[in-house]
Design an enzyme around this catalytic site. Structure first.
Site, PDB file in Angstrom:
ATOM      1  N   GLU A  54       6.607  22.210  -0.033  1.00 57.62           N
ATOM      2  CA  GLU A  54       6.642  23.196  -1.786  1.00 57.62           C
ATOM      3  C   GLU A  54       6.989  24.608  -1.282  1.00 57.62           C
ATOM      4  O   GLU A  54       8.253  25.227  -2.305  1.00 57.62           O
ATOM      5  CB  GLU A  54       5.184  23.605  -2.232  1.00 57.62           C
ATOM      6  CG  GLU A  54       4.902  22.288  -3.446  1.00 57.62           C
ATOM      7  CD  GLU A  54       3.674  21.421  -2.421  1.00 57.62           C
ATOM      8  OE1 GLU A  54       3.366  21.650  -1.169  1.00 57.62           O
ATOM      9  OE2 GLU A  54       3.516  20.623  -3.401  1.00 57.62           O
ATOM     10  N   PHE A 116      -9.942  19.820 -10.786  1.00 54.23           N
ATOM     11  CA  PHE A 116      -9.269  19.810  -9.480  1.00 54.23           C
ATOM     12  C   PHE A 116      -8.339  20.374  -9.558  1.00 54.23           C
ATOM     13  O   PHE A 116      -7.167  19.539 -11.187  1.00 54.23           O
ATOM     14  CB  PHE A 116      -9.504  18.581 -10.005  1.00 54.23           C
ATOM     15  CG  PHE A 116      -8.282  17.185  -8.102  1.00 54.23           C
ATOM     16  CD1 PHE A 116      -9.316  17.409  -7.440  1.00 54.23           C
ATOM     17  CD2 PHE A 116      -7.212  16.767  -8.696  1.00 54.23           C
ATOM     18  CE1 PHE A 116      -8.644  17.448  -6.202  1.00 54.23           C
ATOM     19  CE2 PHE A 116      -6.468  16.813  -7.487  1.00 54.23           C
ATOM     20  CZ  PHE A 116      -7.141  16.818  -5.777  1.00 54.23           C
ATOM     21  N   GLN A 117      -7.373  20.650  -8.694  1.00 56.93           N
ATOM     22  CA  GLN A 117      -6.243  21.087  -8.358  1.00 56.93           C
ATOM     23  C   GLN A 117      -5.934  22.266  -9.689  1.00 56.93           C
ATOM     24  O   GLN A 117      -5.005  23.032  -9.948  1.00 56.93           O
ATOM     25  CB  GLN A 117      -5.804  20.322  -8.317  1.00 56.93           C
ATOM     26  CG  GLN A 117      -5.156  19.467  -7.570  1.00 56.93           C
ATOM     27  CD  GLN A 117      -4.608  18.739  -6.803  1.00 56.93           C
ATOM     28  OE1 GLN A 117      -3.196  18.292  -7.693  1.00 56.93           O
ATOM     29  NE2 GLN A 117      -4.394  18.052  -5.416  1.00 56.93           N
ATOM     30  N   LYS A 166      -1.164  19.756 -18.553  1.00 64.99           N
ATOM     31  CA  LYS A 166      -0.472  18.597 -17.978  1.00 64.99           C
ATOM     32  C   LYS A 166      -1.204  18.047 -19.716  1.00 64.99           C
ATOM     33  O   LYS A 166       0.244  17.417 -20.609  1.00 64.99           O
ATOM     34  CB  LYS A 166      -1.668  17.603 -17.573  1.00 64.99           C
ATOM     35  CG  LYS A 166      -1.733  16.624 -17.878  1.00 64.99           C
ATOM     36  CD  LYS A 166      -2.013  16.104 -15.896  1.00 64.99           C
ATOM     37  CE  LYS A 166      -1.378  14.531 -15.766  1.00 64.99           C
ATOM     38  NZ  LYS A 166      -2.784  13.957 -15.305  1.00 64.99           N
ATOM     39  N   MET A 479      11.238  39.356  18.461  1.00 71.00           N
ATOM     40  CA  MET A 479      11.395  40.008  17.612  1.00 71.00           C
ATOM     41  C   MET A 479       9.791  41.684  18.063  1.00 71.00           C
ATOM     42  O   MET A 479      10.273  42.462  18.939  1.00 71.00           O
ATOM     43  CB  MET A 479      11.433  40.436  16.234  1.00 71.00           C
ATOM     44  CG  MET A 479      12.179  41.692  15.603  1.00 71.00           C
ATOM     45  SD  MET A 479      13.158  42.948  16.252  1.00 71.00           S
ATOM     46  CE  MET A 479      14.752  41.934  15.249  1.00 71.00           C
TER      47      MET A 479
END
Lengths: 564, 185
Positions: A54, A116-117, A166, A479
C-alpha cells in the site's frame, strides 16, 4: 439527471468518474471488498493498478499526480492497509501533492470496539493531511468525494483521506452527482493585494542586485511562462529549489542553478550578497536556508506564496504577496522597468568557475578509478536529450541526479523533498509513466532505497511500465556514510550493506537489465537502456566512498559551503 | 518582545464537525504547548462552534499556531489576545460541608465578601458558585480551604470577549472578502 439506486461502493466509482479519474492504484482487503467488487464492473472505465504494497500505491499516485497535474487516487483496505499509506500521505502533505486516499473501514456499528483491522484513520491522518473525513452512509459518498477532490486540488494542493465504512459501501443510495466548488471556511486563492504588488515592483525596480529563488509553487501554479516573463523583463537572475528544478529550464540565461544544502555555489553564496530577494512559491526550507540567523540579512525580502502560513514562518518578510503566482507574477511584471543587472549576474559566473573547477569537472569527467554517480546522471540526462522526467529516491543518488540532470520541460522532477522518503522513487516512477505516458521516465536510486520498495518490480512487470531504472550501487547507505565520514570520525555505523544481484532480481520479473562496473561500458549500457522498449534496469557499481559536494554543513550559513 | 512568555487567549471559530477538537489541540500538541484552559461550545451562529483556549507561550509561537489553525479547511477564524485585550470570566463551584458552614460563621462571611452565590443547600452539603477572574475564584477556594469546609471544587476554563468596541469576532464569518482578509499577511 435521473437518480439511480446503487450501492455506496458503486457511488464511489461514479463519483470518481465525475472527477475525471482515469487511473486507480490499490490493494484490496476485507473492509474494502465491496468497492473492489464494484470495480469489477468498471474495468473499462479506470486503469486499475494492483500494487504490491500500500505504501507504493500512495507514492505511485503521487508520481501520477506530479507528472500529470491531475489528482492521484488510491484505494486500500482498513487497518494495516490504511497504516501503510501514512508515509505517502505525509510525503504528499509536505510536498503539496494532490492525492485522494480512500481506505476501507469497519462498519459504523462496530467502530470503537477494536474490531478486526480497525484503526482510527481519521484521527491518525488529521495532522498529516489537508482534510480527512469518514464516510458513514452511502448518501454521503457523492458529496464527500467531490469535496475531497476540490480540497486536494485547489489552493496549495495536498492529500485528502476518505475513511469509508463497510456499511456505507454496501447500502443502497439514490445516486445523484454532486459538484463541490466552494467550502465556506476555506479560501484556496487569496485575492492579490494591489498595494503589496506595487510595493514589490517598486522595490525590485530600485534593486541593484535582485535575486529570485523559485520553488515548486511555480510548477503547481503552471506559472512557467509568467516566471520567465518576470525574470526577463527585470533582468533578474534566479535559482530553483530541489522541488522547483523544472520551473525554469536549466539552460535559460537567467537560471543560476540549484539552491540548498547540495546546491550550487553561486546561488547559495549570492543569497547573502543580493539586495532584494524575491521568493516565488518556495517555503524557505531549512535545507535551503541553512542557519537562519545569517540568511539574507542584508536583503529586503519579497515573498510570493499562495499559503499565508508560509509568510514569516521562518524568514521575516518585508513585502508579502499572497496569491496564486500565475496571477501575481504578471501583475508585478507589468510594473517592472526593463533591466539587465549584467555586473551582478556576472558574479554568479565567477562562483560557477570555482565550483566547476573544484567539484563539477571532477564529478562529471573522471579519467580513472571507479564510475562516479555524477557522471552516470549527466550521461543519462544527455542520452535522453534532457527531456526525460527525473524520478529520484532519497540520499546521494537524489542529490547527484538533481544536480547533474538538466531540465527543459516543466514537471520534469519527481522527488521526495520535504519528508525525504527512501523507497519513494520506484513506485513514484511507475506512477509517472502512467501520468505522462508520452515521456521517458528515468528513476535513480541507491542500493538502499531501491530495496525499500523493490517489490514494485512486480507491478512494473504486470503493468509494463517503461521505467528506466538506474541503481547506483555503492554498497553503502551513502548519504549517512558521508555524514559519518565528515562529522562522526568516519565511524560507519550501520551503513555498509551487502547486496543481492539486482540484475538477477530483474530477470526474475522478466525485466531486461545490464550490469556495469567499467567506465568503458557505461555509454553503451545507457544507450541500450534508452533504446530498449519498456522497463530496463541498469545496475551500475559506483565508487563506494564518493561524497556529494558542495555541501552546506548543518548549522552553517548559505555562504559557508564546503567544496571538497 | 516576541519571545517573552505571556498568558494568551486563543479564540477559534470552526464548523461543528466530529474531530474538530482534535484538529485544534493537535496544533498545540505538535509543539508540546500545554493548554491551561479550554472551553468549547456552540457560538451565536448555528452550526459554528467557538473555542476559547488559554496558554502560556510567546507571541512568536502563538502567531504561527494561530495562522496554522486558520488554514485548516473547516476552521473559519482564529485570533489571539493578551489579557488586557479581553474581558474574561471563569465559573467555579464549591461543594462545602453544611455542618461546617453552620458551626463556623466565618464561612458565610467569606461567601458574602466574595460575591459568591449559594445555589444548593441540604443537610449534607452546600454548593456555592462564583464567577470571576482566575485569581478571584482560586483565592476563594483558598479561603474556604483554610476553614476546612471544602468537599469538592471545580472551575471552568475561561470564556472571553474582546474589549475593543469596534470588533465583533463573529461578524461576517462567511463574507468572502472578510474571509480573504484572514488570509492576507
Amino acid at each position: 439527471m435521473k437518480k439511480e439506486l446503487i450501492t455506496g461502493g458503486e457511488a464511489l466509482l461514479r463519483s470518481l468518474k465525475n472527477e475525471q479519474v482515469d487511473t486507480i492504484y490499490g490493494y484490496p482487503g476485507g473492509s474494502i471488498i465491496p468497492v473492489f467488487d464494484a470495480l469489477y464492473d468498471y474495468r473499462e472505465d479506470f486503469h486499475q493498478v494492483l500494487v504490491r504494497h500500500e505504501q507504493a500505491a500512495v507514492h505511485a499516485a503521487q508520481g501520477y499526480a506530479r507528472s500529470s497535474g491531475k489528482v492521484g487516487v488510491c484505494i486500500v483496505t482498513s487497518g494495516p492497509g490504511a497504516t501503510n499509506t501514512l508515509t505517502g500521505i505525509s510525503d504528499a502533505m509536505l510536498d503539496s501533492t494532490p492525492i485522494v486516499v480512500i481506505a476501507g473501514q469497519v462498519s459504523s456499528a462496530v467502530l470503537g470496539t477494536d474490531a478486526f483491522q480497525e484503526i482510527d484513520l481519521v484521527g491518525v491522518t488529521q495532522p498529516i493531511s489537508k482534510w480527512s473525513y469518514q464516510i458513514r452512509s452511502a448518501e454521503d459518498v457523492a458529496w464527500a468525494v467531490s469535496r475531497a477532490f476540490y480540497i486536494a486540488s485547489t489552493g496549495r494542493p495536498g492529500p485528502v483521506v476518505l475513511d469509508f465504512t463497510k456499511n456505507a459501501q454496501v447500502s443502497q443510495v439514490l445516486y445523484e452527482p454532486i459538484k463541490v466548488d466552494s467550502v465556506r471556511s476555506y479560501v484556496p486563492y487569496p485575492k492579490p493585494d494591489l498595494q503589496c504588488i506595487k510595493e514589490a515592483a517598486d522595490l525590485i525596480n530600485r534593486a541593484k542586485r535582485p535575486f529570485a529563488v523559485v520553488g515548486q509553487g511555480v510548477e503547481l501554479g503552471e506559472a512557467h511562462k509568467e516566471l520567465i516573463a518576470f525574470l526577463e523583463k527585470g533582468g533578474i537572475p534566479a535559482a530553483r529549489t530541489l522541488m522547483g528544478l523544472s520551473s525554469l529550464p536549466s539552460d535559460h540565461p537567467l537560471c543560476m542553478g540549484m539552491l540548498g544544502m547540495h546546491g550550487n555555489l553561486g546561488p547559495n553564496v549570492n543569497t547573502n550578497e543580493c539586495d532584494v530577494l524575491i521568493a516565488i512559491g518556495m517555503r524557505f526550507s531549512d535545507r535551503v536556508t541553512g542557519k537562519l540567523e545569517t540568511y539574507a540579512k542584508q536583503a529586503k525580502i519579497i515573498h510570493l506564496d499562495i499559503d499565508k502560513v508560509e509568510i514569516d514562518k521562518s524568514v521575516p518578510v518585508d513585502i508579502p504577496v499572497l496569491g496564486d503566482c500565475k496571477e501575481t507574477l504578471p501583475l508585478i511584471t507589468e510594473l517592472l522597468n526593463e533591466n539587465s543587472h549584467k555586473e551582478w549576474i556576472a558574479t554568479f559566473g565567477d562562483l560557477d568557475k570555482i565550483e566547476n573547477e573544484k567539484v563539477i569537472e571532477k564529478a562529471l569527467n573522471p579519467t580513472d578509478g571507479p564510475i562516479l554517480m555524477g557522471e552516470v546522471c549527466r550521461k543519462v540526462s544527455e542520452a535522453t536529450n534532457h527531456n526525460a522526467i527525473l524520478v529520484t529516491d532519497v540520499g546521494q543518488n537524489q542529490m547527484f541526479a538533481a544536480r547533474y540532470f538538466k531540465y527543459k520541460e516543466p514537471h520534469s522532477i519527481i522527488t521526495s523533498g520535504g519528508l525525504g522518503t527512501m523507497g519513494f522513487g520506484l513506485p513514484a516512477a511507475m506512477g509517472a509513466t502512467m501520468g505522462a505516458p508520452h515521456r521517458t521516465v528515468c528513476y535513480f536510486a541507491g542500493d538502499g532505497g531501491f530495496q525499500m520498495n523493490m517489490q514494485e518490480l512486480g507491478t512494473i512487470m504486470e503493468q509494463r511500465c517503461p521505467v528506466k531504472m538506474i541503481v547506483m550501487d555503492n554498497s553503502y547507505l551513502g548519504m549517512v556514510r558521508q555524514w559519518q565520514q565528515l562529522f562522526y570520525e568516519n565511524r560507519c555505523s550501520w551503513t555498509p550493506m551487502c547486496n543481492p544481484d539486482f540484475c538477477k532480481i530483474a530477470e526474475a520479473y522478466g525485466i531486461p537489465s545490464r550490469f556495469v562496473k567499467d567506465r568503458s561500458e557505461l555509454d553503451a549500457a545507457i544507450k541500450e537502456m534508452v533504446e530498449t522498449p519498456g522497463a530496463f534496469l541498469l545496475n551500475v557499481v559506483v565508487r563506494a566512498e564518493d561524497n556529494v559536494m558542495p555541501m552546506m554543513p548543518l548549522g552553517a550559513s548559505v555562504c559557508e559551503m564546503i567544496l571538497e | 518582545m516576541l519571545m517573552e512568555k505571556k498568558l494568551y487567549t486563543v479564540i477559534v471559530y470552526s464548523e461543528n464537525i466530529a474531530g474538530m477538537l482534535n484538529q485544534v489541540t493537535a496544533e498545540f500538541t505538535r509543539r508540546q504547548m500545554n493548554i491551561e484552559t479550554l472551553n468549547v461550545s456552540s457560538s451565536n451562529i448555528e452550526g459554528v462552534h467557538r473555542y476559547t483556549i488559554s496558554l502560556w507561550t510567546t507571541e512568536w509561537l502563538i502567531q504561527r499556531v494561530t495562522k496554522r489553525l486558520e488554514k485548516k479547511v473547516d476552521i473559519l477564524r482564529a485570533y489571539y489576545f493578551t489579557d488586557n485585550e479581553i474581558f474574561m470570566q471563569e465559573v467555579a463551584l464549591y461543594k462545602l460541608s453544611t455542618p461546617r458552614l453552620l458551626e463556623n460563621k466565618q464561612i458565610s462571611k467569606i461567601i458574602r465578601h466574595n460575591n459568591a452565590r449559594v445555589i444548593e443547600i441540604n443537610s449534607a452539603y452546600t454548593v456555592v458558585e462564583k464567577t470571576g477572574k482566575t485569581d478571584a475564584v482560586l483565592s476563594l477556594y483558598k479561603e474556604f480551604a483554610a476553614e476546612q469546609c471544602v468537599l469538592q471544587f471545580v472551575k471552568s476554563g475561561r470564556v472571553a470577549i474582546v474589549r475593543d468596541a469596534s470588533v465583533n469576532l463573529s461578524e461576517n464569518l462567511f463574507d468572502e472578502d472578510s474571509i480573504r482578509s484572514k488570509v492576507r499577511g
